[in-house]
Design a protein around this motif. Structure first.
Motif, PDB file in Angstrom:
ATOM      1  N   ARG A  25       0.840  -1.313   0.030  1.00  0.00           N
ATOM      2  CA  ARG A  25       0.226  -0.158  -0.038  1.00  0.00           C
ATOM      3  C   ARG A  25       0.706   1.469   0.024  1.00  0.00           C
ATOM      4  N   ALA A  26       2.126   1.143   0.390  1.00  0.00           N
ATOM      5  CA  ALA A  26       2.978   2.374   0.285  1.00  0.00           C
ATOM      6  C   ALA A  26       2.940   2.887  -1.083  1.00  0.00           C
ATOM      7  N   SER A  27       2.710   4.150  -1.293  1.00  0.00           N
ATOM      8  CA  SER A  27       2.804   4.865  -2.568  1.00  0.00           C
ATOM      9  C   SER A  27       4.485   5.303  -3.050  1.00  0.00           C
ATOM     10  N   TYR A  28       4.742   5.089  -3.783  1.00  0.00           N
ATOM     11  CA  TYR A  28       6.155   5.431  -4.486  1.00  0.00           C
ATOM     12  C   TYR A  28       6.057   6.661  -4.781  1.00  0.00           C
ATOM     13  N   ASN A  29       5.166   7.323  -5.446  1.00  0.00           N
ATOM     14  CA  ASN A  29       4.895   9.101  -5.675  1.00  0.00           C
ATOM     15  C   ASN A  29       5.029   9.616  -4.292  1.00  0.00           C
ATOM     16  N   LYS A  30       4.167   9.166  -3.332  1.00  0.00           N
ATOM     17  CA  LYS A  30       4.375   9.986  -2.008  1.00  0.00           C
ATOM     18  C   LYS A  30       5.565   9.833  -1.532  1.00  0.00           C
ATOM     19  N   ILE A  31       6.370   8.862  -1.445  1.00  0.00           N
ATOM     20  CA  ILE A  31       7.724   8.678  -1.016  1.00  0.00           C
ATOM     21  C   ILE A  31       8.511   9.838  -1.623  1.00  0.00           C
ATOM     22  N   ILE A  32       8.541   9.747  -3.049  1.00  0.00           N
ATOM     23  CA  ILE A  32       9.425  10.459  -3.711  1.00  0.00           C
ATOM     24  C   ILE A  32       9.126  11.979  -3.593  1.00  0.00           C
ATOM     25  N   ALA A  33       7.780  12.277  -3.625  1.00  0.00           N
ATOM     26  CA  ALA A  33       7.306  13.808  -3.096  1.00  0.00           C
ATOM     27  C   ALA A  33       7.819  14.353  -1.771  1.00  0.00           C
ATOM     28  N   GLU A  34       7.882  13.195  -0.932  1.00  0.00           N
ATOM     29  CA  GLU A  34       8.096  13.723   0.662  1.00  0.00           C
ATOM     30  C   GLU A  34       9.739  14.111   0.494  1.00  0.00           C
ATOM     31  N   LEU A  35      10.434  13.281  -0.429  1.00  0.00           N
ATOM     32  CA  LEU A  35      11.886  13.709  -0.444  1.00  0.00           C
ATOM     33  C   LEU A  35      12.276  14.763  -1.140  1.00  0.00           C
ATOM     34  N   GLY A  36      11.124  15.303  -2.091  1.00  0.00           N
ATOM     35  CA  GLY A  36      11.432  16.416  -3.055  1.00  0.00           C
ATOM     36  C   GLY A  36      12.120  16.172  -4.148  1.00  0.00           C
ATOM     37  N   ILE A  37      11.794  15.139  -4.758  1.00  0.00           N
ATOM     38  CA  ILE A  37      12.725  14.626  -5.831  1.00  0.00           C
ATOM     39  C   ILE A  37      11.734  14.382  -6.886  1.00  0.00           C
ATOM     40  N   SER A  38      12.014  14.391  -8.406  1.00  0.00           N
ATOM     41  CA  SER A  38      11.222  14.152  -9.277  1.00  0.00           C
ATOM     42  C   SER A  38      11.256  12.647  -9.555  1.00  0.00           C
ATOM     43  N   LYS A  39      10.187  12.239 -10.279  1.00  0.00           N
ATOM     44  CA  LYS A  39      10.051  10.795 -10.538  1.00  0.00           C
ATOM     45  C   LYS A  39      11.334  10.540 -11.508  1.00  0.00           C
ATOM     46  N   THR A  40      11.575  11.189 -12.451  1.00  0.00           N
ATOM     47  CA  THR A  40      12.892  11.051 -13.377  1.00  0.00           C
ATOM     48  C   THR A  40      13.964  10.985 -12.306  1.00  0.00           C
ATOM     49  N   SER A  41      14.249  11.660 -11.379  1.00  0.00           N
ATOM     50  CA  SER A  41      15.469  11.522 -10.558  1.00  0.00           C
ATOM     51  C   SER A  41      15.316  10.112  -9.734  1.00  0.00           C
ATOM     52  N   ALA A  42      14.080   9.946  -9.265  1.00  0.00           N
ATOM     53  CA  ALA A  42      13.903   8.768  -8.433  1.00  0.00           C
ATOM     54  C   ALA A  42      14.420   7.467  -9.361  1.00  0.00           C
ATOM     55  N   TYR A  43      13.966   7.301 -10.472  1.00  0.00           N
ATOM     56  CA  TYR A  43      14.176   6.389 -11.466  1.00  0.00           C
ATOM     57  C   TYR A  43      15.680   6.235 -11.751  1.00  0.00           C
ATOM     58  N   GLN A  44      16.437   7.163 -11.496  1.00  0.00           N
ATOM     59  CA  GLN A  44      17.979   7.052 -11.472  1.00  0.00           C
ATOM     60  C   GLN A  44      18.435   6.278 -10.367  1.00  0.00           C
ATOM     61  N   TYR A  45      17.817   6.173  -9.530  1.00  0.00           N
ATOM     62  CA  TYR A  45      18.284   5.512  -8.051  1.00  0.00           C
ATOM     63  C   TYR A  45      17.612   4.150  -7.911  1.00  0.00           C
ATOM     64  N   PHE A  46      16.563   3.860  -8.316  1.00  0.00           N
ATOM     65  CA  PHE A  46      15.661   2.772  -8.250  1.00  0.00           C
ATOM     66  C   PHE A  46      14.938   2.515  -9.586  1.00  0.00           C
ATOM     67  N   ASP A  47      14.750   1.145  -9.846  1.00  0.00           N
ATOM     68  CA  ASP A  47      13.915   0.725 -10.869  1.00  0.00           C
ATOM     69  C   ASP A  47      12.322   0.823 -10.542  1.00  0.00           C
ATOM     70  N   GLY A  48      12.033   1.280  -9.416  1.00  0.00           N
ATOM     71  CA  GLY A  48      10.623   1.212  -8.835  1.00  0.00           C
ATOM     72  C   GLY A  48      10.461   1.167  -7.351  1.00  0.00           C
ATOM     73  N   LYS A  49       9.345   0.857  -6.992  1.00  0.00           N
ATOM     74  CA  LYS A  49       9.088   0.748  -5.692  1.00  0.00           C
ATOM     75  C   LYS A  49       9.402  -0.295  -5.006  1.00  0.00           C
ATOM     76  N   GLU A  50       9.430  -1.597  -5.464  1.00  0.00           N
ATOM     77  CA  GLU A  50       9.876  -2.877  -5.197  1.00  0.00           C
ATOM     78  C   GLU A  50      11.487  -2.706  -4.925  1.00  0.00           C
ATOM     79  N   ASP A  51      12.061  -2.060  -5.972  1.00  0.00           N
ATOM     80  CA  ASP A  51      13.751  -1.944  -5.675  1.00  0.00           C
ATOM     81  C   ASP A  51      14.015  -1.214  -4.510  1.00  0.00           C
ATOM     82  N   LEU A  52      13.095  -0.060  -4.392  1.00  0.00           N
ATOM     83  CA  LEU A  52      13.486   0.773  -3.149  1.00  0.00           C
ATOM     84  C   LEU A  52      12.970  -0.324  -2.027  1.00  0.00           C
ATOM     85  N   PHE A  53      11.813  -0.902  -1.842  1.00  0.00           N
ATOM     86  CA  PHE A  53      11.743  -1.648  -0.595  1.00  0.00           C
ATOM     87  C   PHE A  53      12.824  -2.509  -0.425  1.00  0.00           C
ATOM     88  N   ALA A  54      13.266  -3.106  -1.471  1.00  0.00           N
ATOM     89  CA  ALA A  54      14.270  -4.292  -1.306  1.00  0.00           C
ATOM     90  C   ALA A  54      15.395  -3.412  -0.593  1.00  0.00           C
TER      91      ALA A  54
END
Length: 189
Positions: free
Chosen positions: A32-61
């Protein structure tokens, strides 16, 4: 796992990303955790987030790997005990440190279930070897089987204890009687 660019971030930025994500996953669960909410709280764009992780599952790992690392850090290295009494005392001290860590880091406690895929051998193997050398742990059972069985019992006890602690209840220390039963040589009838 995180992409290489994540590891090139400054330590404090990596820790912030993991802390914010850990809070979301602990509160909302992995599904149920939202990848969009996580990156919004971090103040980074989705494009930036995908430079660090392939997606929510990758971040969770990455978060789960970090929780496992934090738990191993809490346990510390196993210093070889020289007597059975010292061995048992060190085990109880390690257990007390874990409980304290769980109580002071409730997010790690909430994510404990998800760390099941993490290998306990880096910490547990020296414990098993030391216990076998001291005669505390039976040697008639294959070492790797004993390591696996001990990890399974500790895992079940950790999850049971964590659930009780999350509910605000105390957890009677039943772990050691289970472990001692596993480790002791059966008595002949």
């Amino acid at each position: 796992m995180p992409l290489p660019r994540f590891y090139r971030l400054p330590d404090d930025r990596r820790e912030t990303i993991l802390r914010v994500a850990r809070a979301h996953f602990a509160r909302d669960g992995a599904d149920r955790a939202s990848y969009n909410k996580i990156i919004a709280e971090l103040g980074i764009s989705k494009t930036s987030a995908y430079q660090y992780f392939d997606g929510k599952e990758d971040l969770f790992a990455a978060v789960i790997e970090d929780v496992h690392t934090r738990i191993l850090h809490t346990l510390g290295d196993w210093p070889p005990a020289h007597t059975p009494e010292q061995f048992r005392r060190q085990l109880r001290d390690a257990s007390d440190r874990l409980v304290t860590h769980g109580l002071t880091h409730p997010e790690d406690l909430a994510l404990l279930d998800a760390t099941t895929a993490q290998d306990p051998a880096p910490w547990l193997a020296p414990v098993i070897d030391n216990g076998r050398a001291l005669g505390v742990i039976r040697t008639d059972v294959d070492r790797d089987l004993m390591l696996t069985a001990t990890a399974a019992v500790l895992r079940a006890a950790d999850l049971w204890t964590a659930a009780r602690l999350r509910d605000g209840a105390t957890a009677p220390d039943l772990t050691w009687s289970l472990i001692e039963g596993l480790w002791s040589t059966p008595h002949e009838s």
